[in-house]
Design a protein around this motif. Sequence first.
Motif, PDB file in Angstrom:
ATOM      1  N   TYR A  16       0.579  12.041   3.759  1.00  0.00           N
ATOM      2  CA  TYR A  16      -0.114  11.010   3.235  1.00  0.00           C
ATOM      3  C   TYR A  16      -1.000  10.265   4.178  1.00  0.00           C
ATOM      4  O   TYR A  16      -2.362  10.190   3.888  1.00  0.00           O
ATOM      5  CB  TYR A  16       0.966   9.615   2.993  1.00  0.00           C
ATOM      6  N   GLY A  53       2.840   0.918  -7.507  1.00  0.00           N
ATOM      7  CA  GLY A  53       2.074   1.950  -6.863  1.00  0.00           C
ATOM      8  C   GLY A  53       2.537   2.126  -5.329  1.00  0.00           C
ATOM      9  O   GLY A  53       1.664   2.195  -4.425  1.00  0.00           O
ATOM     10  N   ASN A  58       5.361   2.660   2.321  1.00  0.00           N
ATOM     11  CA  ASN A  58       5.024   2.224   3.580  1.00  0.00           C
ATOM     12  C   ASN A  58       5.449   0.578   3.752  1.00  0.00           C
ATOM     13  O   ASN A  58       5.594   0.134   4.787  1.00  0.00           O
ATOM     14  CB  ASN A  58       3.512   2.366   3.874  1.00  0.00           C
ATOM     15  N   ASP A  74       6.112   3.864  -9.188  1.00  0.00           N
ATOM     16  CA  ASP A  74       4.877   4.750  -8.676  1.00  0.00           C
ATOM     17  C   ASP A  74       4.970   5.906  -9.909  1.00  0.00           C
ATOM     18  O   ASP A  74       6.047   6.124 -10.176  1.00  0.00           O
ATOM     19  CB  ASP A  74       5.030   5.516  -7.313  1.00  0.00           C
ATOM     20  N   PHE A  75       3.987   6.428 -10.456  1.00  0.00           N
ATOM     21  CA  PHE A  75       3.918   7.343 -11.448  1.00  0.00           C
ATOM     22  C   PHE A  75       3.945   8.749 -10.639  1.00  0.00           C
ATOM     23  O   PHE A  75       4.010   9.741 -11.493  1.00  0.00           O
ATOM     24  CB  PHE A  75       2.753   7.137 -12.389  1.00  0.00           C
ATOM     25  N   ASP A  99       4.763   4.229 -14.997  1.00  0.00           N
ATOM     26  CA  ASP A  99       3.156   4.181 -14.850  1.00  0.00           C
ATOM     27  C   ASP A  99       2.513   2.831 -14.769  1.00  0.00           C
ATOM     28  O   ASP A  99       3.289   1.981 -15.825  1.00  0.00           O
ATOM     29  CB  ASP A  99       2.451   4.917 -16.259  1.00  0.00           C
ATOM     30  N   ALA A 100       1.928   2.219 -14.015  1.00  0.00           N
ATOM     31  CA  ALA A 100       1.549   0.695 -13.868  1.00  0.00           C
ATOM     32  C   ALA A 100       1.075   0.217 -15.052  1.00  0.00           C
ATOM     33  O   ALA A 100       0.654  -0.832 -15.218  1.00  0.00           O
ATOM     34  CB  ALA A 100       0.718   0.594 -12.453  1.00  0.00           C
ATOM     35  N   VAL A 116      -1.221  -2.059  -3.202  1.00  0.00           N
ATOM     36  CA  VAL A 116      -1.979  -1.652  -2.097  1.00  0.00           C
ATOM     37  C   VAL A 116      -2.614  -0.214  -2.204  1.00  0.00           C
ATOM     38  O   VAL A 116      -2.201   0.772  -2.326  1.00  0.00           O
ATOM     39  CB  VAL A 116      -1.358  -1.527  -0.599  1.00  0.00           C
TER      40      VAL A 116
HETATM   41  C1  LIG Z   1      -3.513   5.415  -1.897  1.00  0.00           C
HETATM   42  S1  LIG Z   1      -1.755   5.320  -2.491  1.00  0.00           S
HETATM   43  C2  LIG Z   1      -1.205   3.878  -1.862  1.00  0.00           C
HETATM   44  C3  LIG Z   1       0.246   3.903  -1.753  1.00  0.00           C
HETATM   45  C4  LIG Z   1       0.785   2.651  -0.991  1.00  0.00           C
HETATM   46  N1  LIG Z   1       0.585   1.536  -1.892  1.00  0.00           N
HETATM   47  C5  LIG Z   1       0.466   2.436   0.226  1.00  0.00           C
HETATM   48  O1  LIG Z   1      -0.310   1.742   0.659  1.00  0.00           O
HETATM   49  O2  LIG Z   1       1.074   3.310   1.156  1.00  0.00           O
HETATM   50  C6  LIG Z   1      -1.927   4.916  -4.324  1.00  0.00           C
HETATM   51  C7  LIG Z   1      -0.671   5.222  -4.935  1.00  0.00           C
HETATM   52  O3  LIG Z   1      -0.802   4.514  -6.296  1.00  0.00           O
HETATM   53  C8  LIG Z   1      -0.162   5.632  -7.167  1.00  0.00           C
HETATM   54  N2  LIG Z   1      -0.833   5.267  -8.253  1.00  0.00           N
HETATM   55  C9  LIG Z   1      -1.980   5.499  -8.904  1.00  0.00           C
HETATM   56  N3  LIG Z   1      -2.146   5.183 -10.163  1.00  0.00           N
HETATM   57  C10 LIG Z   1      -0.906   4.828 -10.800  1.00  0.00           C
HETATM   58  C11 LIG Z   1      -0.339   4.170 -11.847  1.00  0.00           C
HETATM   59  N4  LIG Z   1      -1.172   4.292 -13.169  1.00  0.00           N
HETATM   60  N5  LIG Z   1       0.770   3.815 -12.182  1.00  0.00           N
HETATM   61  C12 LIG Z   1       1.499   4.399 -10.876  1.00  0.00           C
HETATM   62  N6  LIG Z   1       1.286   4.706  -9.899  1.00  0.00           N
HETATM   63  C13 LIG Z   1      -0.184   4.850  -9.598  1.00  0.00           C
HETATM   64  C14 LIG Z   1      -0.285   6.955  -6.764  1.00  0.00           C
HETATM   65  O4  LIG Z   1       0.720   7.843  -7.137  1.00  0.00           O
HETATM   66  C15 LIG Z   1      -0.452   6.727  -5.135  1.00  0.00           C
HETATM   67  O5  LIG Z   1       1.117   6.775  -4.823  1.00  0.00           O
END
Ligand SMILES: C[S@@+](CC[C@H](N)C(=O)[O-])C[C@H]1O[C@@H](n2cnc3c(N)ncnc32)[C@H](O)[C@@H]1O
Length: 258
Positions: A16, A53, A58, A74-75, A99-100, A116
């Motif tokens: 990550y 998400g 973290n 998270d999806f 899914d969000a 975030v």
């Molecule tokens: C850049 S990462 C951020 C993860 C965490 N929030 C952090 O800051 O450490 C983006 C996350 O959003 C999730 N994500 C993106 N679109 C999503 C959706 N439609 N539904 C659920 N999760 C989603 C991705 O799988 C990923 O884990």
Amino acid sequence: MMDKEAKVWNRSAKKYFEDVVSPFAEGVKNPIFWYLDNKIGANTKEMKVIDIGCGIGNFLPTLAGKFSTVVGIDFSPKMIEFAGERVRGLSNVQLHVRDARDLNEFHGQFDVAVSVNSVLLPKIVDVEKILGEAYLVLKEGGTLLAVFPAMESFLYRALLMQEKGMEEGDSEEVALEKAKKDLREGLQCDFEAGIIQYPDCKQKNYYLFELKYRLWKAGFTNIKVRKVHYPWEVYEDETLLAFHGKEKLWDWFVYARR
Ligand SMILES: C[S@@+](CC[C@H](N)C(=O)[O-])C[C@H]1O[C@@H](n2cnc3c(N)ncnc32)[C@H](O)[C@@H]1O
């Protein structure tokens, strides 16, 4: 069936911090912590929070130490698997692959929603769905604390590149051409739509005016936006070393209320 985008995130789960410039990376002053401590109210031990998400989790240990109940969604199943390891032993954290864009089962349940850098899907219908769901999972008066990737950071980087070229003796025009080339190297930016094409996916980024507009349209009030600045050292990109001492690149931190 799993979304194409969820599969892309599955691949990032293991490495990550190599793949992502994170507001949780070492050395980043993320305003979300100050807002969490000062703008939510004192009785967080009686409050419920959802991390939309949540990725590899973290933020989850911090939230678990503060709130009565933490739900992380998270999806990407891989992200949830890693998050599970992260919060092993924390009995007040529940994780779900969801899914969000559809959080119907959680509507009206949370005092605080955090998200975030997770509202990244490139289509506006999806962005609107996720912001709408972030609003609806909150109780009346609930608080959103979120970070969104800033589109302006790319343009600011181009400004710094042009200045560097001119300082090194290029004409304004040549320096601008070089800055444009630098901006598009490896990436394609759609500046009108605020979309960045990475090698394996497209991601939405936000101009401040659009972010405020979309949050307002989703129903949020009391919208406050701050910058999350990234130390130059967090980028692997050596060209950026020249900019030490200048204002840093940033993402948008948002505080808003239902
Ligand atoms: C850049 S990462 C951020 C993860 C965490 N929030 C952090 O800051 O450490 C983006 C996350 O959003 C999730 N994500 C993106 N679109 C999503 C959706 N439609 N539904 C659920 N999760 C989603 C991705 O799988 C990923 O884990």
